[in-house]
Design a protein around this motif. Structure first.
Motif: not given
Length: 250
Positions: A9-14, A31-40, A44-51, A53-54
């Motif tokens: 449930g990593a695409s939004s919320g908690l 990151l696991v979830g149903r929506s490719t776009d939302a997960l990406q 992308d936010e995590v990667t832009a901050a230097g982290g 994520a797959t």
């Protein structure tokens, strides 16, 4: 904190907030979830901050998709050191009026899916060590239709497993009403939940406090003093009073 964390449930919320904060602590994320776009978007936010994520696109109610996530959790070549069971959804409280198929999906996602992921994680973590965070709810302490019943299962199992497995900490996180899109997905606009403003929590605060409790190896984390007090009160209040409390919010 762990080097690698898997969040359902990593695409939004908690789930997305856990991703942000764990990435800042240096964890590589799955990151696991149903929506490719939302997960990406989160990745992308995590990667832009230097982290790092797959994404792992999966509908956890689909047995084949769930099996893929289970295999990732069980991997010894790329070990998961923190599993966060966060995926979930809400239903109206009037159980008898709900579609029974929706109720069965609700039960599966909140209980059967975490059970399978917990089993997979513990098979490997009991030898090498690890941490598991189960997102439950203060509803575990308050009669609240099937949602509270499902969350109570997570709390009870987490308390047992945390004491049973020496190398693994298992923590049930029990937030109260938290500003995320969880209620919006149920068709409730902000301000329409019937909950006074003082009862609402902010997602970054919930996640930060719960991660501190995970690091301490606590079996149950109840973010914020006000909800700790509410949890204490539920032990002395009559069931009818608790049921009335639990009827608010939807």
């Amino acid at each position: 904190m762990p080097r690698t964390a898997l969040i359902t449930g990593a695409s939004s919320g908690l789930g997305a907030e856990y991703a942000r904060q764990l990435a800042k602590q240096g964890a590589a994320l799955v990151l696991v979830g149903r929506s490719t776009d939302a997960l990406q978007t989160v990745a992308d936010e995590v990667t832009a901050a230097g982290g790092s994520a797959t994404i792992l696109v999966a509908d956890l109610l689909n047995p084949d998709d769930l099996a893929r996530v289970v295999e990732r959790v069980k991997s010894t070549a790329e070990p998961i050191e923190l599993l966060i069971n966060n995926a979930g959804f809400g239903l109206p409280l009037e159980f008898a009026s709900n579609d029974v198929a929706a109720e069965l999906d609700h039960l599966t996602l909140h209980v059967a899916v975490p059970l399978q992921l917990l089993h997979a994680a513990l098979q490997v973590m009991r030898e090498r060590g690890g941490r598991i965070l189960n997102v439950a709810s203060i509803a575990a302490y308050i009669p609240r239709s099937t949602y509270g019943a499902c969350k109570q299962w997570l709390v009870s199992f987490s308390r047992w497993a945390n004491g049973h497995y020496d190398n693994v900490s298992v923590t049930a996180v029990c937030p109260g009403y938290t500003h995320t899109n969880f209620h919006e997905r149920m068709g409730l606009a902000p301000g329409n939940e019937g909950i006074p403003g003082w009862m609402w929590l902010n997602a970054p605060d919930v996640v930060a406090e719960s991660l501190r409790d995970v690091a301490r190896g606590k079996a149950v984390s109840i973010p914020s003093l006000k909800y700790k007090l509410i949890a204490k009160l539920t032990g002395i209040l009559p069931d009818r009073t608790l049921a009335r409390m639990g009827s608010r919010g939807r």
